[in-house]
Design a protein around this motif. Structure first.
Motif, short mmCIF file in Angstrom:
data_model
loop_
_atom_site.label_atom_id
_atom_site.label_comp_id
_atom_site.label_asym_id
_atom_site.label_seq_id
_atom_site.Cartn_x
_atom_site.Cartn_y
_atom_site.Cartn_z
N ASP A 2 0.58 -1.07 -0.08
CA ASP A 2 -0.09 -0.09 0.05
C ASP A 2 1.32 1.49 -0.35
OD1 ASP A 2 0.70 0.27 2.95
OD2 ASP A 2 -0.58 -1.42 2.45
N GLN A 4 0.87 3.49 -1.76
CA GLN A 4 -0.22 5.33 -1.74
C GLN A 4 -0.31 5.60 -0.75
OE1 GLN A 4 -0.95 2.57 -1.66
NE2 GLN A 4 -2.18 1.77 -4.16
N PHE A 8 -5.99 6.21 -2.18
CA PHE A 8 -6.25 5.74 -3.39
C PHE A 8 -7.30 5.01 -3.47
CE2 PHE A 8 -2.86 5.53 -6.80
CZ PHE A 8 -2.30 6.56 -6.55
N GLU A 9 -7.73 4.55 -1.41
CA GLU A 9 -8.53 4.02 -0.89
C GLU A 9 -9.72 5.05 -1.14
OE1 GLU A 9 -9.10 1.46 2.57
OE2 GLU A 9 -6.81 0.92 1.66
N TYR A 12 -11.45 5.68 -4.59
CA TYR A 12 -12.24 4.37 -4.04
C TYR A 12 -13.92 4.14 -3.73
CZ TYR A 12 -7.99 2.45 -6.11
OH TYR A 12 -6.72 2.41 -6.73
N TRP A 44 -5.04 9.11 -12.06
CA TRP A 44 -3.82 7.52 -12.05
C TRP A 44 -4.17 7.31 -11.00
CZ3 TRP A 44 0.01 6.01 -13.67
CH2 TRP A 44 1.07 6.86 -14.24
N ALA A 45 -4.83 6.91 -9.82
CA ALA A 45 -5.69 6.44 -8.94
C ALA A 45 -6.92 5.65 -9.19
CB ALA A 45 -7.08 6.71 -7.91
N ASN A 47 -6.60 4.08 -12.85
CA ASN A 47 -4.94 3.92 -13.38
C ASN A 47 -4.84 2.47 -12.49
OD1 ASN A 47 -3.43 3.38 -15.59
ND2 ASN A 47 -2.40 5.08 -15.49
N GLN A 48 -4.94 2.62 -11.27
CA GLN A 48 -4.62 1.32 -10.29
C GLN A 48 -6.42 0.44 -9.99
OE1 GLN A 48 -1.51 0.59 -8.83
NE2 GLN A 48 -0.89 1.91 -10.26
N SER A 49 -6.86 1.19 -10.84
CA SER A 49 -8.63 0.69 -10.27
C SER A 49 -8.66 -0.58 -11.32
CB SER A 49 -9.50 1.55 -10.32
OG SER A 49 -9.57 1.81 -11.52
N HIS A 50 -7.32 -0.81 -12.06
CA HIS A 50 -7.78 -1.89 -13.11
C HIS A 50 -8.18 -3.24 -12.57
CE1 HIS A 50 -6.86 -0.82 -17.27
NE2 HIS A 50 -7.03 0.84 -16.50
#
Length: 109
Positions: A2, A4, A8-9, A12, A44-45, A47-50
């Motif tokens: 984790d 970041q 990011f959380e 989401y 960007w967040a 992008n991580q959520s893929h």
DNA sequence: CGATTGACCGAAG
DNA sequence: CCTTCGGCCAATC
């Protein structure tokens, strides 16, 4: 795993709270989180959520209602299909009646 | 560690 | 009205 932290959380979490058949913008989320001028970081967040299925990223569009991130959905019209599946009509990569379907967390929440 | 990019937004010309 | 520039934060090269 984790690096970041919880930033990011939070992004989401807000996206998950987006109602069915509604759409929001990166700037709206950023503003709600307090990072109003960092709407790009929200991108960007995403992008991580893929790999996150619980994250309705298809409900997140830019402030003009343009499906800018549809290219990241696998190069298909999956994003548009998901939106139309929820009753959101999409015309030429743009959400129809975006203003009416726009869900602002800072305003609604 | 320095430079570049990125699913953006807003203001200025 | 349309185009260009700046900013802001984080990740990647």
């Amino acid at each position: 795993m984790d690096p970041q932290g919880d930033f990011f959380e939070r992004v989401y979490e807000v996206v998950r709270q987006v109602p069915y058949g509604r759409v929001t913008s990166y700037g709206a989320i950023a503003r709600y989180l307090g990072t109003a001028r960092s709407a790009r970081v929200v991108g960007w967040a995403m992008n991580q959520s893929h790999g996150l299925e619980d994250l309705p990223a298809h409900r997140v569009v830019n402030r003009m209602g343009l499906l800018t991130g549809k290219h990241h959905f696998g190069g298909t019209r999956l994003m548009e299909q998901l939106l139309e599946n929820e009753g959101v009509r999409v015309s030429d990569n743009r959400v129809v009646d975006f203003e009416a379907l726009f869900w602002d967390p800072a305003r609604e929440l």
